[in-house]
Design an enzyme around this catalytic site. Sequence first.
Site, short mmCIF file in Angstrom:
data_model
loop_
_atom_site.label_atom_id
_atom_site.label_comp_id
_atom_site.label_asym_id
_atom_site.label_seq_id
_atom_site.Cartn_x
_atom_site.Cartn_y
_atom_site.Cartn_z
N HIS A 23 -31.18 32.67 -31.08
CA HIS A 23 -31.82 32.08 -29.89
C HIS A 23 -32.15 30.60 -30.11
O HIS A 23 -33.10 30.09 -29.51
CB HIS A 23 -33.11 32.82 -29.51
CG HIS A 23 -32.97 34.32 -29.46
ND1 HIS A 23 -32.63 34.99 -28.32
CD2 HIS A 23 -33.07 35.25 -30.44
CE1 HIS A 23 -32.55 36.29 -28.59
NE2 HIS A 23 -32.81 36.48 -29.86
N GLU A 33 -18.35 15.94 -28.53
CA GLU A 33 -18.57 16.15 -27.08
C GLU A 33 -17.23 16.32 -26.36
O GLU A 33 -17.07 17.21 -25.52
CB GLU A 33 -19.34 14.97 -26.48
CG GLU A 33 -20.83 15.01 -26.84
CD GLU A 33 -21.58 13.76 -26.41
OE1 GLU A 33 -22.80 13.81 -26.34
OE2 GLU A 33 -20.94 12.71 -26.15
N SER A 80 -22.90 2.71 -27.41
CA SER A 80 -23.22 2.66 -25.98
C SER A 80 -22.98 1.24 -25.47
O SER A 80 -23.21 0.28 -26.20
CB SER A 80 -24.69 3.05 -25.79
OG SER A 80 -25.17 2.51 -24.56
N TYR A 114 13.70 35.59 -12.04
CA TYR A 114 13.25 34.20 -11.98
C TYR A 114 12.87 33.80 -10.57
O TYR A 114 13.54 34.14 -9.61
CB TYR A 114 14.35 33.26 -12.51
CG TYR A 114 13.92 31.80 -12.46
CD1 TYR A 114 13.20 31.23 -13.50
CD2 TYR A 114 14.20 31.00 -11.34
CE1 TYR A 114 12.77 29.92 -13.44
CE2 TYR A 114 13.79 29.67 -11.29
CZ TYR A 114 13.07 29.14 -12.34
OH TYR A 114 12.65 27.84 -12.29
N LYS A 174 -27.50 2.65 -30.19
CA LYS A 174 -27.00 4.02 -30.14
C LYS A 174 -25.74 4.27 -30.94
O LYS A 174 -24.88 3.42 -31.09
CB LYS A 174 -26.75 4.43 -28.68
CG LYS A 174 -28.06 4.61 -27.94
CD LYS A 174 -27.94 5.63 -26.84
CE LYS A 174 -27.73 6.99 -27.41
NZ LYS A 174 -27.70 8.00 -26.35
N SER A 224 11.78 19.02 -12.17
CA SER A 224 10.89 19.18 -13.33
C SER A 224 11.20 18.13 -14.39
O SER A 224 10.51 18.04 -15.40
CB SER A 224 11.02 20.60 -13.91
OG SER A 224 12.37 20.91 -14.15
N ASN A 270 -23.19 7.49 -30.83
CA ASN A 270 -23.01 8.72 -30.05
C ASN A 270 -21.94 9.65 -30.66
O ASN A 270 -20.96 9.17 -31.22
CB ASN A 270 -22.60 8.38 -28.62
CG ASN A 270 -23.74 7.74 -27.84
OD1 ASN A 270 -24.91 8.03 -28.11
ND2 ASN A 270 -23.40 6.88 -26.91
N1 ARG Z 1 13.73 23.54 -13.94
C1 ARG Z 1 13.71 24.96 -13.90
C2 ARG Z 1 12.41 25.48 -14.51
O1 ARG Z 1 11.77 24.72 -15.14
C3 ARG Z 1 14.86 25.52 -14.67
C4 ARG Z 1 15.34 26.85 -14.19
C5 ARG Z 1 15.91 26.73 -12.85
N2 ARG Z 1 16.59 27.91 -12.43
C6 ARG Z 1 16.91 28.09 -11.16
N3 ARG Z 1 17.53 29.16 -10.87
N4 ARG Z 1 16.61 27.21 -10.25
O2 ARG Z 1 12.03 26.60 -14.33
#
Ligand code: ARG
Length: 462
Positions: free
Chosen positions: A156, A290, A277, A317, A283, A23, A285
């Site tokens: 309406h 939008e 445009s 978790y 134009k 992550s 816009n």
């Molecule tokens: N990178 C993980 C998340 O965003 C952190 C928690 C990970 N925990 C675990 N037991 N693998 O959720």
Amino acid sequence: MSKMWSGRFKQGAAKLLDEFNASLPFDKLLYKEDIEGSMAHATMLGAQGILTQEEARILCEGLAKVREEIEAGEFEFVIEDEDIHMAVEKRLTELVGDVGGKLHTARSRNDQVALDFRLYVLRSNRALIGHLDALIQTLLAIAKEHTQTLMPGMTHLQHAQPINFGFHLLAYMYMFKRDIERFEESYKRNNLLPLGCAALAGTPHLVDRQLTAKLLGFEGVTPNCLDTVSDRDFALEILFNIATMMMHISRLSEELILWSSSEFRFVTFSDEYSTGSSIMPQKKNPDVPELLRGKSGRVYGNLMGLLTVLKGLPLAYNKDMQEDKEGVFDSVQTATISLQILTAAMATLTINTDKMLSACKVGHLSATDLADYLVRSCNIPFREAHHITGRAVARAEEIGCDVSELSFKELVSIDGRIKEDVLGCLPLEASMNARSSEGGTATKRTLEQLSHMETWLKEREA
Ligand code: ARG
């Protein structure tokens, strides 16, 4: 490179797994929260004698150094570190040596990520309230100038009754006020510390969760560890609050798009917030409203996405929950820039009051006033009055004028009970000011709403 959790493994992770599992590419956004959380945790461990005061001090100093490196762009993020929690801890240990390995005492990444993410959500919540506040202030300033500016109120998308433009803007201000209140309620509900729950069941170490909470500015601590490490309601709430707010922005945007078209011309966007445009040189816009209207789609998607991720998860978790972050980051960033640009575009908008007024002369806007007159002054039942008024509208169409422009002679020939004082009810301004029930459009009621709004804004400031 060996992983922090690699003790029981004989082989290293596949490169593909590292990429899939990590992550870090997105949760590095949480570095500040992660480091602050760790500093508070280390301080608490020191205060409780779980670590020595000296060890706690070394950890905090090391963490501050890591933060400096990240902010200076000197920190090397490597995917093998998996997430921000392990990336920070690894660098900390490189900097301070073995004592770095003590930071994770009485903590799991499960409560750590719950803390970091909650801090991020709470801070974003506060920031969004600030931006909403600025938007309401801007609308308030415009509305104050236009409590007598007539425009056709619609149902309406057809002309219905005359209202003033300030009253119309107030409708949006009340939507944004409710948005602020929703953010504030969510803030209150979720302002509790998750740390100290460890993996799922709490920790045998003698932690002081109240102290950690105080150090981080939380109101208190979450009451059940199992719930805490699997709870993402706080994230869902900000997603819902943003989705609702963007729906309001989208509705205002839709009106701005209509109003800036040649058919309406009620408003003109400044050049600064208009686009051209690539093929049609003439134009101008309305890309800003939008895009604002379009962006509501992605924030709804983020809400549905997280609801779906969470729906089948057993306690506590599960790695699925790593999918919680990107949508929230995206919604917060989308909401932030949306509020900023809408505020700026509104502040520089030209209001074409003449166009609004001439639009009021189409569609017999004061027809209801004639019916109301027949009820009030001639004691005619509303249904019959409605019918008589319908005949007056038909007559006006025949002559090619607005119902408010019919002469007394014409009106009395439609119904003999009509007296000359009818002429006082039909002008557009009289019609608008006649709607003086509480919350109505009459200028005096509009002014009341404006002062209610102003008082509310002021009280929040204090
Ligand atoms: N990178 C993980 C998340 O965003 C952190 C928690 C990970 N925990 C675990 N037991 N693998 O959720």
